[in-house]
Design a protein around this motif. Structure first.
Motif, PDB file in Angstrom:
ATOM      1  N   LEU A  89      41.242  77.246   8.332  1.00  0.00           N
ATOM      2  CA  LEU A  89      41.085  78.659   8.697  1.00  0.00           C
ATOM      3  C   LEU A  89      39.610  79.050   8.752  1.00  0.00           C
ATOM      4  O   LEU A  89      39.190  79.807   9.627  1.00  0.00           O
ATOM      5  CB  LEU A  89      41.840  79.548   7.696  1.00  0.00           C
ATOM      6  CG  LEU A  89      41.792  81.051   7.977  1.00  0.00           C
ATOM      7  CD1 LEU A  89      42.354  81.386   9.361  1.00  0.00           C
ATOM      8  CD2 LEU A  89      42.562  81.819   6.907  1.00  0.00           C
ATOM      9  N   ALA A  90      38.808  78.500   7.841  1.00  0.00           N
ATOM     10  CA  ALA A  90      37.391  78.876   7.775  1.00  0.00           C
ATOM     11  C   ALA A  90      36.659  78.589   9.083  1.00  0.00           C
ATOM     12  O   ALA A  90      35.857  79.405   9.541  1.00  0.00           O
ATOM     13  CB  ALA A  90      36.703  78.142   6.622  1.00  0.00           C
ATOM     14  N   VAL A  91      36.932  77.445   9.689  1.00  0.00           N
ATOM     15  CA  VAL A  91      36.199  77.102  10.920  1.00  0.00           C
ATOM     16  C   VAL A  91      36.578  78.065  12.049  1.00  0.00           C
ATOM     17  O   VAL A  91      35.765  78.334  12.942  1.00  0.00           O
ATOM     18  CB  VAL A  91      36.419  75.631  11.345  1.00  0.00           C
ATOM     19  CG1 VAL A  91      35.973  74.697  10.231  1.00  0.00           C
ATOM     20  CG2 VAL A  91      37.849  75.343  11.743  1.00  0.00           C
ATOM     21  N   ASN A  92      37.789  78.594  12.000  1.00  0.00           N
ATOM     22  CA  ASN A  92      38.217  79.584  12.983  1.00  0.00           C
ATOM     23  C   ASN A  92      37.593  80.949  12.703  1.00  0.00           C
ATOM     24  O   ASN A  92      37.105  81.614  13.615  1.00  0.00           O
ATOM     25  CB  ASN A  92      39.743  79.682  12.983  1.00  0.00           C
ATOM     26  CG  ASN A  92      40.384  78.586  13.816  1.00  0.00           C
ATOM     27  OD1 ASN A  92      40.469  78.709  15.031  1.00  0.00           O
ATOM     28  ND2 ASN A  92      40.797  77.506  13.179  1.00  0.00           N
ATOM     29  N   LEU A  93      37.600  81.359  11.444  1.00  0.00           N
ATOM     30  CA  LEU A  93      36.987  82.644  11.086  1.00  0.00           C
ATOM     31  C   LEU A  93      35.498  82.633  11.405  1.00  0.00           C
ATOM     32  O   LEU A  93      34.904  83.659  11.729  1.00  0.00           O
ATOM     33  CB  LEU A  93      37.219  82.955   9.604  1.00  0.00           C
ATOM     34  CG  LEU A  93      38.670  83.233   9.203  1.00  0.00           C
ATOM     35  CD1 LEU A  93      38.768  83.460   7.692  1.00  0.00           C
ATOM     36  CD2 LEU A  93      39.234  84.439   9.949  1.00  0.00           C
ATOM     37  N   SER A  94      34.900  81.446  11.311  1.00  0.00           N
ATOM     38  CA  SER A  94      33.483  81.306  11.630  1.00  0.00           C
ATOM     39  C   SER A  94      33.213  81.678  13.095  1.00  0.00           C
ATOM     40  O   SER A  94      32.180  82.279  13.412  1.00  0.00           O
ATOM     41  CB  SER A  94      33.043  79.867  11.334  1.00  0.00           C
ATOM     42  OG  SER A  94      31.689  79.691  11.634  1.00  0.00           O
ATOM     43  N   ASP A  95      34.151  81.362  13.975  1.00  0.00           N
ATOM     44  CA  ASP A  95      33.991  81.752  15.387  1.00  0.00           C
ATOM     45  C   ASP A  95      34.082  83.271  15.552  1.00  0.00           C
ATOM     46  O   ASP A  95      33.332  83.854  16.338  1.00  0.00           O
ATOM     47  CB  ASP A  95      35.053  81.069  16.252  1.00  0.00           C
ATOM     48  CG  ASP A  95      34.734  79.604  16.487  1.00  0.00           C
ATOM     49  OD1 ASP A  95      33.578  79.297  16.823  1.00  0.00           O
ATOM     50  OD2 ASP A  95      35.641  78.764  16.326  1.00  0.00           O
ATOM     51  N   LEU A  96      34.990  83.899  14.814  1.00  0.00           N
ATOM     52  CA  LEU A  96      35.058  85.368  14.871  1.00  0.00           C
ATOM     53  C   LEU A  96      33.745  85.953  14.354  1.00  0.00           C
ATOM     54  O   LEU A  96      33.203  86.904  14.926  1.00  0.00           O
ATOM     55  CB  LEU A  96      36.229  85.896  14.036  1.00  0.00           C
ATOM     56  CG  LEU A  96      37.640  85.639  14.556  1.00  0.00           C
ATOM     57  CD1 LEU A  96      38.659  86.316  13.630  1.00  0.00           C
ATOM     58  CD2 LEU A  96      37.833  86.138  15.985  1.00  0.00           C
ATOM     59  N   ALA A  97      33.236  85.379  13.248  1.00  0.00           N
ATOM     60  CA  ALA A  97      31.972  85.862  12.677  1.00  0.00           C
ATOM     61  C   ALA A  97      30.860  85.794  13.710  1.00  0.00           C
ATOM     62  O   ALA A  97      30.068  86.725  13.863  1.00  0.00           O
ATOM     63  CB  ALA A  97      31.605  85.035  11.446  1.00  0.00           C
ATOM     64  N   ALA A  98      30.808  84.689  14.440  1.00  0.00           N
ATOM     65  CA  ALA A  98      29.745  84.495  15.428  1.00  0.00           C
ATOM     66  C   ALA A  98      29.835  85.508  16.555  1.00  0.00           C
ATOM     67  O   ALA A  98      28.848  85.787  17.231  1.00  0.00           O
ATOM     68  CB  ALA A  98      29.820  83.081  15.990  1.00  0.00           C
ATOM     69  N   SER A  99      31.024  86.071  16.763  1.00  0.00           N
ATOM     70  CA  SER A  99      31.192  87.081  17.805  1.00  0.00           C
ATOM     71  C   SER A  99      31.039  88.489  17.244  1.00  0.00           C
ATOM     72  O   SER A  99      31.144  89.459  17.980  1.00  0.00           O
ATOM     73  CB  SER A  99      32.590  86.946  18.439  1.00  0.00           C
ATOM     74  OG  SER A  99      32.753  85.659  18.977  1.00  0.00           O
ATOM     75  N   GLY A 100      30.844  88.600  15.956  1.00  0.00           N
ATOM     76  CA  GLY A 100      30.755  89.920  15.332  1.00  0.00           C
ATOM     77  C   GLY A 100      32.106  90.598  15.228  1.00  0.00           C
ATOM     78  O   GLY A 100      32.193  91.828  15.144  1.00  0.00           O
ATOM     79  N   ALA A 101      33.185  89.810  15.230  1.00  0.00           N
ATOM     80  CA  ALA A 101      34.537  90.381  15.215  1.00  0.00           C
ATOM     81  C   ALA A 101      35.113  90.409  13.806  1.00  0.00           C
ATOM     82  O   ALA A 101      34.818  89.539  12.986  1.00  0.00           O
ATOM     83  CB  ALA A 101      35.450  89.576  16.128  1.00  0.00           C
ATOM     84  N   GLN A 102      35.938  91.391  13.559  1.00  0.00           N
ATOM     85  CA  GLN A 102      36.644  91.520  12.279  1.00  0.00           C
ATOM     86  C   GLN A 102      37.992  90.813  12.405  1.00  0.00           C
ATOM     87  O   GLN A 102      38.752  91.098  13.323  1.00  0.00           O
ATOM     88  CB  GLN A 102      36.852  93.016  11.985  1.00  0.00           C
ATOM     89  CG  GLN A 102      37.431  93.307  10.630  1.00  0.00           C
ATOM     90  CD  GLN A 102      36.496  92.914   9.500  1.00  0.00           C
ATOM     91  OE1 GLN A 102      35.294  93.140   9.576  1.00  0.00           O
ATOM     92  NE2 GLN A 102      37.050  92.289   8.472  1.00  0.00           N
ATOM     93  N   PRO A 103      38.323  89.880  11.493  1.00  0.00           N
ATOM     94  CA  PRO A 103      39.588  89.147  11.604  1.00  0.00           C
ATOM     95  C   PRO A 103      40.807  90.073  11.491  1.00  0.00           C
ATOM     96  O   PRO A 103      40.806  91.011  10.687  1.00  0.00           O
ATOM     97  CB  PRO A 103      39.548  88.186  10.413  1.00  0.00           C
ATOM     98  CG  PRO A 103      38.110  88.078  10.049  1.00  0.00           C
ATOM     99  CD  PRO A 103      37.498  89.396  10.386  1.00  0.00           C
ATOM    100  N   LEU A 104      41.835  89.775  12.303  1.00  0.00           N
ATOM    101  CA  LEU A 104      43.098  90.522  12.251  1.00  0.00           C
ATOM    102  C   LEU A 104      44.252  89.611  11.842  1.00  0.00           C
ATOM    103  O   LEU A 104      45.002  89.907  10.930  1.00  0.00           O
ATOM    104  CB  LEU A 104      43.450  91.055  13.650  1.00  0.00           C
ATOM    105  CG  LEU A 104      42.778  92.271  14.220  1.00  0.00           C
ATOM    106  CD1 LEU A 104      43.331  92.532  15.617  1.00  0.00           C
ATOM    107  CD2 LEU A 104      43.032  93.465  13.324  1.00  0.00           C
ATOM    108  N   ALA A 105      44.416  88.518  12.586  1.00  0.00           N
ATOM    109  CA  ALA A 105      45.615  87.697  12.443  1.00  0.00           C
ATOM    110  C   ALA A 105      45.326  86.286  12.951  1.00  0.00           C
ATOM    111  O   ALA A 105      44.312  86.044  13.605  1.00  0.00           O
ATOM    112  CB  ALA A 105      46.755  88.319  13.248  1.00  0.00           C
ATOM    113  N   PHE A 106      46.233  85.358  12.627  1.00  0.00           N
ATOM    114  CA  PHE A 106      46.096  84.003  13.158  1.00  0.00           C
ATOM    115  C   PHE A 106      47.448  83.348  13.316  1.00  0.00           C
ATOM    116  O   PHE A 106      48.440  83.772  12.715  1.00  0.00           O
ATOM    117  CB  PHE A 106      45.168  83.141  12.290  1.00  0.00           C
ATOM    118  CG  PHE A 106      45.665  82.821  10.900  1.00  0.00           C
ATOM    119  CD1 PHE A 106      45.654  83.767   9.886  1.00  0.00           C
ATOM    120  CD2 PHE A 106      46.118  81.541  10.591  1.00  0.00           C
ATOM    121  CE1 PHE A 106      46.083  83.460   8.599  1.00  0.00           C
ATOM    122  CE2 PHE A 106      46.548  81.214   9.302  1.00  0.00           C
ATOM    123  CZ  PHE A 106      46.530  82.174   8.306  1.00  0.00           C
TER     124      PHE A 106
END
Ligand code: ADP
Ligand code: MG
Length: 327
Positions: free
Chosen positions: A66-83
Motif C-alpha cells: 500500500l505504501a508504494v501506492n500512497l507514495s504516488d498519491l503523495a507525489a501528486s499532492g492528492a489526499q488518499p480516499l480508497a484502494f
C-alpha cells in the motif's frame, strides 16, 4: 480460487464502509468525490522474487504494497480516499493473510484510505493495488512544471533502502543495528502524503522516487524540458546510515554512498522543485508535514543532468536507475 474464496475475502478484506458509498461485495465499489475535486488514480504491482523476497514478513509486505501506492498519491499532492487489492495467492495461508492484512490496514487507517474492492485468485504470489485520491481541481503536482533556476529538493532519506538490499544480498557487510535501520527503510517506507498535500501551490513539479534519484529526476527534466545540477555533498547528506554523529555514522566508501543515493531505488521519498523565492514556503510545508526536506541542486536551462562534487567539479560517472527491462 474456488473453495474458500469468498470466505477468505470476508475474513481478511471486508470491513464496514466508512467514506465510500459502497465497498467490498458488489460488482463495483462506489465513491462520491467532493465537488470541485479531481480523482487521482495510480496502480503498483509487487511480484515475489522481483520486488520482495519470498520469506519477507507478511506484515511489512502488506504495509509496503500500500505504501508504494500512497507514495504516488503523495507525489501528486492528492489526499488518499480508497484502494482496491488484486491478489494472486499460491494457497490459503491463514497466518500469512492475517499478517498481510494487518500491515496493510494499519497503514490504510493511518491515512484514512479504505479498501473498497479487488480480486482474489490462485497463482504465484502477486499483489496489485490501485489507489484513489482526491485533489482540488487543477492543483495536482505534475512532473512538467520545473523552471530553470528552481531549487530541487528531496524529502526524508535517500539510499538506505538500497544499502539494505545490498547487505541482504551479501554485497556489503553492515553492523546489525545499521542493517536493522536500513532494512526498515527498505521494507516499511513512509509515504509522504502530508508533505505532498502541503506542497500544493508551492512545488513547481514533483514525483516520488522509486527507481533511483537520477533516473526519476530525469522524468521531471524530460517532462519539463529542462536540465539539472545536483550537489553530491547535499545528496549524500540525505543518507541516514552515514549521517548523524561521527560515533554512530557508518564509514562507507563514497562511491557506494553515491551509488545508493543517486541510483538506489525503493526510496519512496518525494523529489520536487520550487522557485528559489519559495524557500520559506517549502520550509513551512516541511514543518507542517513534519517531514524533513533537503535542497540538493537546481534546475538549469541547459539540458542533461550534472552531478558536481563539493569543489564544484562535474563528476564524470553515470548513474543508471533501476529498469526492469534493461539488459
Ligand atoms: P466479480 O466476480 O464481480 O469480479 P469477485 O467475485 O471477484 O467479483 O469478488 C467479490 C467481491 O469481493 C467484489 O466486491 C470484489 O471487489 C471483492 N474482492 C475480491 N477480492 C478482494 C480483495 N482481495 N480485497 C478486497 N475486496 C476483494
Ligand atoms: Mg461481478
Amino acid at each position: 480460487m474456488a473453495q474458500g474464496e469468498f470466505a477468505l475475502i470476508a475474513q481478511y478484506f471486508q470491513r464496514p464502509v466508512r467514506r465510500a458509498v459502497l465497498g467490498v461485495g458488489d460488482d463495483c465499489a462506489l465513491l462520491a468525490p467532493q465537488p470541485g475535486m479531481q480523482l487521482a488514480i495510480s496502480s503498483d504491482m509487487l511480484v515475489q522474487g522481483r520486488h520482495f523476497f519470498a520469506d519477507v514478513d507478511p506484515r511489512t509486505l502488506g504495509h509496503k504494497a500500500l505504501a508504494v501506492n500512497l507514495s504516488d498519491l503523495a507525489a501528486s499532492g492528492a489526499q488518499p480516499l480508497a484502494f482496491t487489492l488484486a491478489l494472486a495467492l499460491p494457497a490459503v495461508d491463514a497466518p500469512w493473510l492475517q499478517g498481510f492484512s494487518e500491515g496493510m490496514f494499519a497503514l490504510a487507517d493511518a491515512h484514512g484510505c479504505e479498501l473498497v474492492g479487488g480480486d482474489t485468485t490462485q497463482g504465484p504470489l502477486n499483489i496489485c493495488i490501485t489507489v484513489f485520491g482526491e485533489v482540488p481541481a487543477g492543483q495536482a503536482l505534475l512532473r512538467s512544471g520545473a523552471q530553470p533556476g528552481d531549487d530541487i529538493y528531496v524529502s526524508g532519506h535517500l539510499g538506505d533502502a538500497r544499502l539494505a538490499l545490498k547487505a541482504l544480498l551479501g554485497h556489503v557487510q553492515l553492523p546489525a543495528a545499521a542493517l536493522a535501520a536500513a532494512r526498515q527503510r527498505l521494507e516499511s517506507p513512509s509515504p509522504r502524503v502530508a508533505l505532498g498535500t502541503a506542497l500544493r501551490g508551492i512545488a513547481s513539479s514533483a514525483l516520488d522516487l522509486s527507481d533511483g534519484l537520477v533516473g526519476d529526476l530525469g522524468h521531471i527534466l524530460q517532462a519539463s524540458a529542462v536540465g539539472a545540477e545536483l550537489q553530491a555533498d547535499q545528496v549524500l547528506a540525505c543518507m541516514a546510515a552515514t549521517a548523524g554523529s561521527s560515533a554512530t555514522a557508518l564509514p562507507l566508501p563514497i562511491d557506494l554512498q553515491l551509488q545508493c543515493c543517486l541510483a538506489g531505488g525503493d526510496d519512496y521519498e518525494l523529489c520536487f522543485t520550487a522557485a528559489a523565492d519559495r524557500r520559506g514556503a517549502v520550509q513551512q510545508a516541511s514543518l507542517a508535514a513534519n517531514t524533513p526536506v533537503q535542497r540538493i541542486g537546481r534546475i538549469t536551462a541547459e539540458p542533461g543532468l550534472r552531478v558536481r562534487d563539493a569543489q564544484g567539479q562535474a563528476m564524470a560517472q553515470r548513474w543508471a536507475s533501476f529498469d526492469h527491462f534493461a539488459s
